[in-house]
Every structure is written in structure tokens, then in C-alpha cells.
Design a protein around this motif. Sequence first.
Motif, mmCIF file in Angstrom:
data_model
loop_
_atom_site.group_PDB
_atom_site.id
_atom_site.type_symbol
_atom_site.label_atom_id
_atom_site.label_comp_id
_atom_site.label_asym_id
_atom_site.label_seq_id
_atom_site.Cartn_x
_atom_site.Cartn_y
_atom_site.Cartn_z
ATOM 1 N N LYS A 202 0.831 -1.201 0.000
ATOM 2 C CA LYS A 202 0.000 0.000 0.000
ATOM 3 C C LYS A 202 0.868 1.254 0.000
ATOM 4 O O LYS A 202 0.571 2.232 -0.697
ATOM 5 N N MET A 203 1.962 1.240 0.773
ATOM 6 C CA MET A 203 2.871 2.388 0.829
ATOM 7 C C MET A 203 3.543 2.601 -0.523
ATOM 8 O O MET A 203 3.690 3.728 -0.995
ATOM 9 N N LYS B 204 2.360 1.703 -3.440
ATOM 10 C CA LYS B 204 1.330 2.187 -4.365
ATOM 11 C C LYS B 204 1.088 3.678 -4.172
ATOM 12 O O LYS B 204 0.978 4.434 -5.141
ATOM 13 N N GLU B 205 1.014 4.110 -2.914
ATOM 14 C CA GLU B 205 0.775 5.523 -2.613
ATOM 15 C C GLU B 205 1.907 6.389 -3.152
ATOM 16 O O GLU B 205 1.668 7.428 -3.783
ATOM 17 N N GLU C 222 1.831 6.649 -6.986
ATOM 18 C CA GLU C 222 0.813 7.555 -7.494
ATOM 19 C C GLU C 222 1.187 9.012 -7.266
ATOM 20 O O GLU C 222 0.830 9.887 -8.046
ATOM 21 N N MET C 223 1.939 9.287 -6.195
ATOM 22 C CA MET C 223 2.356 10.652 -5.890
ATOM 23 C C MET C 223 3.450 11.143 -6.825
ATOM 24 O O MET C 223 3.527 12.324 -7.153
ATOM 25 N N CYS D 148 10.205 3.073 -6.090
ATOM 26 C CA CYS D 148 9.422 3.510 -4.922
ATOM 27 C C CYS D 148 9.720 2.638 -3.711
ATOM 28 O O CYS D 148 9.874 3.131 -2.593
ATOM 29 N N ILE E 43 7.046 8.590 3.901
ATOM 30 C CA ILE E 43 6.561 8.928 2.560
ATOM 31 C C ILE E 43 7.163 10.240 2.052
ATOM 32 O O ILE E 43 7.646 10.324 0.917
ATOM 33 N N GLY F 255 -1.175 15.381 -6.271
ATOM 34 C CA GLY F 255 -1.716 14.036 -6.148
ATOM 35 C C GLY F 255 -2.689 13.767 -7.256
ATOM 36 O O GLY F 255 -3.060 14.648 -8.012
ATOM 37 N N GLU G 147 -7.654 9.436 -3.698
ATOM 38 C CA GLU G 147 -7.631 8.316 -4.637
ATOM 39 C C GLU G 147 -9.039 7.768 -4.823
ATOM 40 O O GLU G 147 -9.738 7.460 -3.859
#
Length: 367
Positions: free
Chosen positions: A6-7, A9-10, A13-14, A22, A33, A53, A347
Amino acid sequence: MAVTAKMVKELREMTGSGMMDCKKALVETDGDIEAAVDYLKEKGLAKAAKKAGRIAAEGLVKIAVSEDGKTAAIVEVNSETDFVSKNDEFVSFVDDLAKLALTAESDDIEAFKAMSFGEGTVQDALTAKIAKIGENMSIRRIAKVSGDVISSYIHGGGSIGAIVVGSGEATDEVKTALNNIAMQVAAMSPQYVSRNDISDDELAKLRVNTIGSALNDPFTLPKPILNALLDKAVDGVWGEDDVNVLAEKRADKGFNFNYLPNFISEEGKAKLAELAVADKDEITGNKVFLGLVEGRISKQLKDICLMDQTYVRAEDGKQSVAKYLESVSKGLSIAAVVRFAVGEGIEKKEEDFAAEVAAQQAAAANK
């Protein structure tokens, strides 16, 4: 800290960076992050970091201006679908909330939701709308500003809203100018009004990231520095293929060295960047390199500072916003700017209908 999918993916996307980049950034920064974003910027791997974002949530932004034109409020209300955001009842609700925001004592969203509205509170009204319309909604944020003269602009029926507060006499010419600047803010999304609004720490971070990005992209370095690095690369660092390619291109007097990266292997590029980073102290002491860094910083500031941006309606294509305002009125200045974009940083769930159908078929088969 353990790095989760999840981290990754975040962060992806950023920044628009690759998944493995990443993951490595998060490992190197112990799951932080923000530090990982800076890491990717410094390494030159963040492709879309100026960005805030992914804009995905639906909803509306609405603006209300006081009768005297000296106060304005902006509100963003999100919905699950674009269909609901165009619903007349939803639109009217958001309009009413913007008017109420004119009387808010602060921009605190929880305090706003506790304000009186109709027969109850704003939160009560929101809950009732959710029950009636049958879709989840949220009042995400509000802002209220005041000043000598205010102009606002709503783009796309409510997808983006911008408010500009000016200091000076509220003449018709000034109002027109500020309306033009509000449209510029909506389109160009500046992060600051002027360079004076950027803290020393933020400028220092920008400089560090710019230096790191330059070192990690050595083919963009000044030619004398690049050639010195290439000489080191062929001296036992690069593989035979890359060494031979460089020798061939150097022998070709008609070859444009701007295209050299197209002929060097990815491994060769990575090793060249490692050499540049290792020579950081020497390279950063080079006046030509420092000039390159200052130029890149200046270019970034022109993108993120409103007064430095090129005025979008400039007849010569060069006039800055600051120069445009000066041409309208010598005493005109921008005191504050607010910009909301619907769903900015939120998101939106992506529906995979093929997977959903397959899951339903599987469930039916197991009954």
C-alpha cells in the motif's frame, strides 16, 4: 518500519516513479513517505512530483462573495460519482454551504460542520443528503479570505475554484486584472504568491534536490564535467560495449553528443551517475555547475510562484504576472491566493468489471 504494498502504491501515485524505485526509496527512508518523495526527486526518479496528487474524486467546488466584495469563501464537497455532482439538489446544497462559509470564524472543517444549518447543523444536513441521494458525500475543506478587492473564478462548472485577493483601489481595471489572474491560478496552480513566501528550509531542500537530480542525470551536466566523468568511466568502470560505443562516437566529428545516452546501456548510465555522485564535492565546487543549478532552480520557481509565472494572456508571450499587474496599477499587489481542485489528492476506487464478473461467477459455481 516494514514497507507495505500500500505504501509503495501511494508513493508511486504521488511521483509517477517505477514500483521498484518507490520500494527502494521507502526502504532507504524507513517508510517515511515525504522523505521518500525527496529521495526520488534527488535521484531524478520522480516524474510527476510538482504535482499535489492524483485528482480522482468527484464533487463540486463553489465560491461565495460578500455583498461588499471584500470577503470570499470557497468550499469543496465530494461525492462518489459525477452523476450526483450534477444533481440540482447537490449543487444547491454546495452553494448554500459556500454562503454559510462566509460567516465561519475559521477554516476548521469540524467547526464548520458543527455550525447551525436549517433545523440542525451542517453535519445533520449532510447526513440527510446522504440518506436521500443514496451516495456517500463529504465536506472536505473550506477557506475564507478578505481584502481590499477580491476576484474569483470557477472552472468546468465547479471542478476548480480560485480566489485572488488584491491590495489597492478596487477600480474596474483592477477587478478585471484580478479576474484574469484568478483564471491563471486555476490553470497554472501556483504553490506560492511570490518567492518571498518560500521559507529558507524549503529553498534549501529545493537546492539539495536540484543538485541531486543533476548528478543523477550526468548527461545533462556541462560538457567539461561530463567529459571528465566519461574518461573515468572508460578507465575500468564501464563494460567493453559501452567503452567501444563512446570511442566510436568521439571519433565521429559529426555526432551530436546530446544523443549519446541513446547508445549507452542502462548499466553504463547508472555507473556514470554513481561516479558523478561520488565526485559531488568536486563538481559542486565548479562555477559552471553552480550556474546550471541556479538556472534550474530559477526555472522551478517560475513554475511555482505566481508573480514569476508568465502571464497566460501576455501578447509577447514573455510578460510575467508581476509585470502585468504593474502595467494595470502601480500600487496593485496580490495579498492572498486560494485554489481548490475537486478530488485533489484523493484516490478514487478503480472498478475492474471483468474481475468483478469473474468473482461473481466463481461464487455462483461454489454454491
